[in-house]
Design a protein around this motif. Structure first.
Motif, PDB file in Angstrom:
ATOM      1  N   ASP A   1       0.809  -1.217   0.000  1.00 58.94           N
ATOM      2  CA  ASP A   1       0.000   0.000   0.000  1.00 58.94           C
ATOM      3  C   ASP A   1       0.848   1.275   0.000  1.00 58.94           C
ATOM      4  OD1 ASP A   1       0.993  -0.129   2.557  1.00 58.94           O
ATOM      5  OD2 ASP A   1      -0.906   0.345   3.558  1.00 58.94           O
ATOM      6  N   ASP A   2       2.170   1.162   0.062  1.00 59.45           N
ATOM      7  CA  ASP A   2       3.058   2.326   0.019  1.00 59.45           C
ATOM      8  C   ASP A   2       3.379   2.627  -1.440  1.00 59.45           C
ATOM      9  OD1 ASP A   2       5.189   4.149   0.074  1.00 59.45           O
ATOM     10  OD2 ASP A   2       5.928   3.375   1.977  1.00 59.45           O
ATOM     11  N   VAL A   3       2.737   3.645  -1.995  1.00 58.00           N
ATOM     12  CA  VAL A   3       2.852   3.902  -3.420  1.00 58.00           C
ATOM     13  C   VAL A   3       4.252   4.370  -3.812  1.00 58.00           C
ATOM     14  CG1 VAL A   3       2.120   6.321  -3.397  1.00 58.00           C
ATOM     15  CG2 VAL A   3       1.650   4.912  -5.402  1.00 58.00           C
ATOM     16  N   ALA A   4       4.958   5.066  -2.917  1.00 61.78           N
ATOM     17  CA  ALA A   4       6.306   5.546  -3.240  1.00 61.78           C
ATOM     18  C   ALA A   4       7.277   4.370  -3.391  1.00 61.78           C
ATOM     19  CB  ALA A   4       6.800   6.511  -2.171  1.00 61.78           C
ATOM     20  N   ILE A   5       7.205   3.417  -2.452  1.00 63.67           N
ATOM     21  CA  ILE A   5       8.071   2.233  -2.530  1.00 63.67           C
ATOM     22  C   ILE A   5       7.732   1.415  -3.772  1.00 63.67           C
ATOM     23  CG2 ILE A   5       8.644   0.052  -1.425  1.00 63.67           C
ATOM     24  CD1 ILE A   5       9.884   2.344   0.022  1.00 63.67           C
ATOM     25  N   THR A   6       6.440   1.230  -4.034  1.00 59.47           N
ATOM     26  CA  THR A   6       6.004   0.461  -5.198  1.00 59.47           C
ATOM     27  C   THR A   6       6.444   1.131  -6.494  1.00 59.47           C
ATOM     28  OG1 THR A   6       4.095  -0.434  -4.011  1.00 59.47           O
ATOM     29  CG2 THR A   6       3.996  -0.435  -6.424  1.00 59.47           C
ATOM     30  N   ALA A   7       6.269   2.445  -6.576  1.00 56.76           N
ATOM     31  CA  ALA A   7       6.657   3.164  -7.795  1.00 56.76           C
ATOM     32  C   ALA A   7       8.151   3.040  -8.049  1.00 56.76           C
ATOM     33  CB  ALA A   7       6.262   4.641  -7.674  1.00 56.76           C
ATOM     34  N   HIS A   8       8.954   3.064  -6.992  1.00 58.87           N
ATOM     35  CA  HIS A   8      10.401   2.922  -7.187  1.00 58.87           C
ATOM     36  C   HIS A   8      10.752   1.547  -7.755  1.00 58.87           C
ATOM     37  CE1 HIS A   8      14.656   3.291  -6.672  1.00 58.87           C
ATOM     38  NE2 HIS A   8      14.668   2.191  -5.955  1.00 58.87           N
ATOM     39  N   LYS A   9      10.053   0.501  -7.323  1.00 58.92           N
ATOM     40  CA  LYS A   9      10.305  -0.839  -7.862  1.00 58.92           C
ATOM     41  C   LYS A   9       9.964  -0.894  -9.350  1.00 58.92           C
ATOM     42  CE  LYS A   9       9.547  -3.132  -3.425  1.00 58.92           C
ATOM     43  NZ  LYS A   9       8.644  -3.966  -2.608  1.00 58.92           N
ATOM     44  N   ILE A  10       8.925  -0.190  -9.738  1.00 53.09           N
ATOM     45  CA  ILE A  10       8.555  -0.128 -11.161  1.00 53.09           C
ATOM     46  C   ILE A  10       9.633   0.606 -11.948  1.00 53.09           C
ATOM     47  CG2 ILE A  10       6.916   0.906 -12.775  1.00 53.09           C
ATOM     48  CD1 ILE A  10       4.716   0.278 -10.706  1.00 53.09           C
ATOM     49  N   VAL A  11      10.168   1.690 -11.385  1.00 54.80           N
ATOM     50  CA  VAL A  11      11.258   2.426 -12.037  1.00 54.80           C
ATOM     51  C   VAL A  11      12.440   1.493 -12.285  1.00 54.80           C
ATOM     52  CG1 VAL A  11      12.952   4.269 -11.767  1.00 54.80           C
ATOM     53  CG2 VAL A  11      10.597   4.663 -11.095  1.00 54.80           C
ATOM     54  N   GLY A  12      12.779   0.683 -11.293  1.00 53.40           N
ATOM     55  CA  GLY A  12      13.900  -0.243 -11.443  1.00 53.40           C
ATOM     56  C   GLY A  12      13.694  -1.219 -12.585  1.00 53.40           C
ATOM     57  N   ALA A  13      12.462  -1.705 -12.760  1.00 56.90           N
ATOM     58  CA  ALA A  13      12.167  -2.636 -13.845  1.00 56.90           C
ATOM     59  C   ALA A  13      12.319  -1.957 -15.203  1.00 56.90           C
ATOM     60  CB  ALA A  13      10.750  -3.191 -13.688  1.00 56.90           C
ATOM     61  N   VAL A  14      11.861  -0.707 -15.304  1.00 54.04           N
ATOM     62  CA  VAL A  14      11.980   0.045 -16.556  1.00 54.04           C
ATOM     63  C   VAL A  14      13.443   0.292 -16.903  1.00 54.04           C
ATOM     64  CG1 VAL A  14      11.524   2.284 -17.653  1.00 54.04           C
ATOM     65  CG2 VAL A  14       9.712   1.118 -16.385  1.00 54.04           C
ATOM     66  N   GLU A  15      14.221   0.729 -15.915  1.00 50.69           N
ATOM     67  CA  GLU A  15      15.633   1.026 -16.163  1.00 50.69           C
ATOM     68  C   GLU A  15      16.410  -0.217 -16.577  1.00 50.69           C
ATOM     69  OE1 GLU A  15      16.155   4.787 -13.071  1.00 50.69           O
ATOM     70  OE2 GLU A  15      17.246   2.917 -12.736  1.00 50.69           O
ATOM     71  N   ALA A  16      16.022  -1.377 -16.046  1.00 45.09           N
ATOM     72  CA  ALA A  16      16.766  -2.606 -16.322  1.00 45.09           C
ATOM     73  C   ALA A  16      16.435  -3.209 -17.679  1.00 45.09           C
ATOM     74  CB  ALA A  16      16.487  -3.643 -15.224  1.00 45.09           C
ATOM     75  N   THR A  17      15.295  -2.862 -18.249  1.00 46.62           N
ATOM     76  CA  THR A  17      14.849  -3.569 -19.454  1.00 46.62           C
ATOM     77  C   THR A  17      14.642  -2.687 -20.675  1.00 46.62           C
ATOM     78  OG1 THR A  17      12.537  -3.361 -18.734  1.00 46.62           O
ATOM     79  CG2 THR A  17      13.708  -5.375 -18.125  1.00 46.62           C
ATOM     80  N   MET A  18      14.433  -1.393 -20.491  1.00 43.80           N
ATOM     81  CA  MET A  18      14.168  -0.520 -21.631  1.00 43.80           C
ATOM     82  C   MET A  18      15.406   0.313 -21.943  1.00 43.80           C
ATOM     83  SD  MET A  18      10.251   0.824 -21.130  1.00 43.80           S
ATOM     84  CE  MET A  18      10.257   1.580 -22.753  1.00 43.80           C
ATOM     85  N   ASP A  19      15.944   0.138 -23.144  1.00 44.62           N
ATOM     86  CA  ASP A  19      17.111   0.899 -23.535  1.00 44.62           C
ATOM     87  C   ASP A  19      16.718   1.939 -24.583  1.00 44.62           C
ATOM     88  OD1 ASP A  19      16.589  -0.739 -25.682  1.00 44.62           O
ATOM     89  OD2 ASP A  19      18.406  -1.951 -25.462  1.00 44.62           O
ATOM     90  N   GLY A  20      17.713   2.578 -25.164  1.00 45.27           N
ATOM     91  CA  GLY A  20      17.446   3.569 -26.204  1.00 45.27           C
ATOM     92  C   GLY A  20      16.886   4.861 -25.634  1.00 45.27           C
ATOM     93  N   THR A  21      16.533   5.758 -26.546  1.00 44.78           N
ATOM     94  CA  THR A  21      16.037   7.074 -26.141  1.00 44.78           C
ATOM     95  C   THR A  21      14.728   6.985 -25.372  1.00 44.78           C
ATOM     96  OG1 THR A  21      17.127   8.145 -28.020  1.00 44.78           O
ATOM     97  CG2 THR A  21      15.290   9.322 -27.007  1.00 44.78           C
TER      98      THR A  21
END
Length: 590
Positions: free
Chosen positions: A440-460
């Motif tokens: 239920d902590d949206v800040a912690i959850t959002a950070h985990k989503i950021v990590g997934a994006v940074e690890a898998t999406m490259d390019g511009t």
């Protein structure tokens, strides 16, 4: 160009070169994993702003050679001619520097550097440390019309900007003042380079591009980019005359970045791009000085000559002029006084003090202490995890299902990889969302989503999404002020999205109407912040995407891929379409 080198492995070469800096300046330390050169903690003052720069290798002594007392706090290196990653830069800003005043992150103005250093700024702020960003651009080789929204490239004059900003930081000045003076110095600096030949990168095949023996490229960039034009059968006096005209002509609306007034004083920097002999460089300095005095009545109060920012073994030079305008900071903090401040950075050709050698003679490696990161701390921002999981899953699955259509569109107007990239990122986020980490902590959850994006999406597009999402986390945490649980509603989301759009605009020139994913993103964010209605916001994103069918591209590969007759009025921007599908799926689930 010469293709002969003493090193054949560029990775080994870069690491060896960085390691050497701790041998020539004992006050420095080296984080080899992240390729960060930084000042040992005992040589810095926590009450001073930390200044961090960096970029691709191959420009030595820039940028690691300018780390030291009186200059940069740290520098981050990429591979040859390639930007370091946001992870490298954020680690430098969080783990390698110790400051209570904040960090100025200041690379040169190249797209990859702006995006990765910009992403690091947002990661640093999300971690709880104050940070500002500025990309140096002093080149006049590419005019306003051709440079467009990208702006001026960063060249050797940028070293003057770094020196002055760093010297001001050493005085205990605020982050706001250091940031402002960096911008102010840049606005009063112009640079133009010329080269007789392209350069060869160790480990790469020899390029088929050459500059003919009787020509010189005026305005060539530091990565072999073409300049404004080539001169044939030139002489040094005629070349210098042409270069000074581009630097100082008030009547050239495309390049008149510097307006002189009677009595203005200047600093002159003659920079070796890497392979001009000291003898020739000295002759060039004499010719430039002669013409400045004769044709422009400029007699520089400081003339600096040497190797400040190179293009590997570039057979060329650049001329930089800094107008000594009033900083408004009072005695001791003029541009010239800050430029004259002593430094121990070896790239500035200043001797290291005897006391420094003695003090650090027996020092061992610095043990890095991992900083306490704000994004690991709980917040009071609460959501229903079941609703969050349901809505995100619906949007992500709709985006994944849309991959074939996105790929089809991108095959027509791009290089065909947009759909696959978005699908890969969506699948990684979906794995996080449907796992056991959502709470239920949206800040912690959002950070985990950021990590997934940074690890898998490259390019511009990957960099743009990562910057936006890091800024979104920062925007959410900025509203965590109650000290008790706060239900996150559409108003809070809208405010966080609005701040994230503002942050993203610092690092990309893309705006609504440029035919990019911004045409869907901004209408969604603006509408949600105004109406708190996610359905209306998703509709605005759809309408923005539909409008891209009729827009001519001003950014991205669509500018030069395919014929407009194939897609104008028929095909939307693939990135905008993919984002709109995600947002529509999310809205439909609520």
């Amino acid at each position: 160009m010469s293709s002969k080198h003493f090193f054949s492995d560029p990775t080994h070469l870069v690491l060896s070169a960085l390691r050497s800096l701790t041998l020539t300046n004992p006050s420095l330390a080296f984080d080899e994993e992240q390729k960060v050169i930084f000042r040992r903690p005992e040589t810095t003052n926590r009450s001073n702003v930390a200044v961090i720069s960096g970029g691709g290798s191959g420009h030595e002594p820039a940028f690691a050679g300018y780390v030291g007392k009186g200059f940069l706090t740290a520098s981050v290196a990429g591979t040859i001619f390639a930007s370091p990653s946001a992870e490298q830069i954020s680690r430098a800003a969080i783990d390698c520097v110790d400051t209570d005043k904040g960090v100025l992150i200041i690379p040169m103005n190249y797209t990859g550097d702006v995006l990765h250093f910009g992403m690091a700024v947002e990661k640093t702020k999300a971690a709880g440390r104050k940070a500002e960003f500025f990309a140096i651009g002093d080149d006049v080789g590419v005019g306003r019309s051709k440079g467009g929204k990208v702006g001026r490239r960063g060249l050797a004059g940028g070293i003057l900007v770094l020196k002055i900003a760093s010297a001001l930081a050493e005085t205990g000045a605020s982050l706001e003042d250091v940031h402002r003076i960096a911008q102010f110095t840049n606005a009063n600096t112009v640079t133009l380079g010329s080269s007789l030949e392209h350069v060869h990168v160790p480990g790469r095949d020899v390029s088929s591009e050459f500059v003919p023996d009787d020509e010189v490229e005026v305005g060539m960039g530091i990565h072999n980019e073409p300049g404004s034009h080539r001169m044939k059968s030139f002489s040094l006096p005629s070349l210098v005359k042409t270069m000074l005209l581009q630097l100082l002509d008030h009547n050239d609306p495309d390049r008149a970045w510097l307006i002189r007034e009677p009595g203005d004083k200047f600093v002159l920097l003659i920079n070796n791009l890497g392979s001009v002999s000291t003898l020739e460089l000295s002759g060039i300095t004499a010719e430039v000085s002669l013409q400045l005095a004769r044709d422009y009545d400029i007699r520089p109060v400081r003339t600096l000559q040497g190797t400040y920012l190179t293009s590997l073994n570039g057979l060329g030079f650049s001329i930089s002029l800094l107008r000594l305008a009033d900083t408004g900071l009072g005695p001791g903090k003029s541009l010239l006084e800050l430029l004259d401040t002593p430094t121990e950075a070896v790239g500035w050709a200043a001797p290291i003090h005897k006391s420094t050698w003695e003090k650090h003679a027996s020092d061992g490696p610095v043990e890095l202490k991992k900083a306490d990161l704000a994004h690991d701390l709980p917040s009071n921002l609460k959501v229903d995890p079941a609703i969050l999981k349901k809505s995100l899953s619906a949007g992500l699955r709709r985006l994944i299902d849309a991959e074939p259509k996105i790929t089809k569109y991108d095959t027509i107007v791009g290089d065909g990889d947009c759909g696959v990239g978005l699908k890969r990122g969506a699948e990684a986020v979906l794995k996080v969302v449907e796992g056991n980490d959502i709470n239920d902590d949206v800040a912690i959850t959002a950070h985990k989503i950021v990590g997934a994006v940074e690890a898998t999406m490259d390019g511009t597009s990957g960099a743009i999404y990562a910057i936006f999402l890091n800024a979104l986390v920062h925007g959410l945490r900025a509203q965590d002020t109650a000290g008790s649980p706060i239900p996150v509603d559409a108003k809070i989301w809208g405010q966080a999205l609005k701040s994230a759009v503002t942050a993203l605009a610092k690092y990309t020139p893309a705006q609504v109407g440029d035919r990019t994913l911004v045409d869907a993103l901004v209408p969604f964010c603006d509408t949600l912040s105004k109406t708190a209605d996610v359905h209306a916001a998703a509709k605005a994103a759809q309408e923005g995407t539909e409008a891209t069918k009729h827009l001519k591209a001003s950014l991205g590969r669509t500018v030069y891929v395919g014929s407009e007759e194939e897609w104008l009025g028929k095909v939307p921007d693939p990135g905008a379409y993919g984002l709109s599908e995600f947002l529509s799926g999310l809205a439909d689930s609520l």
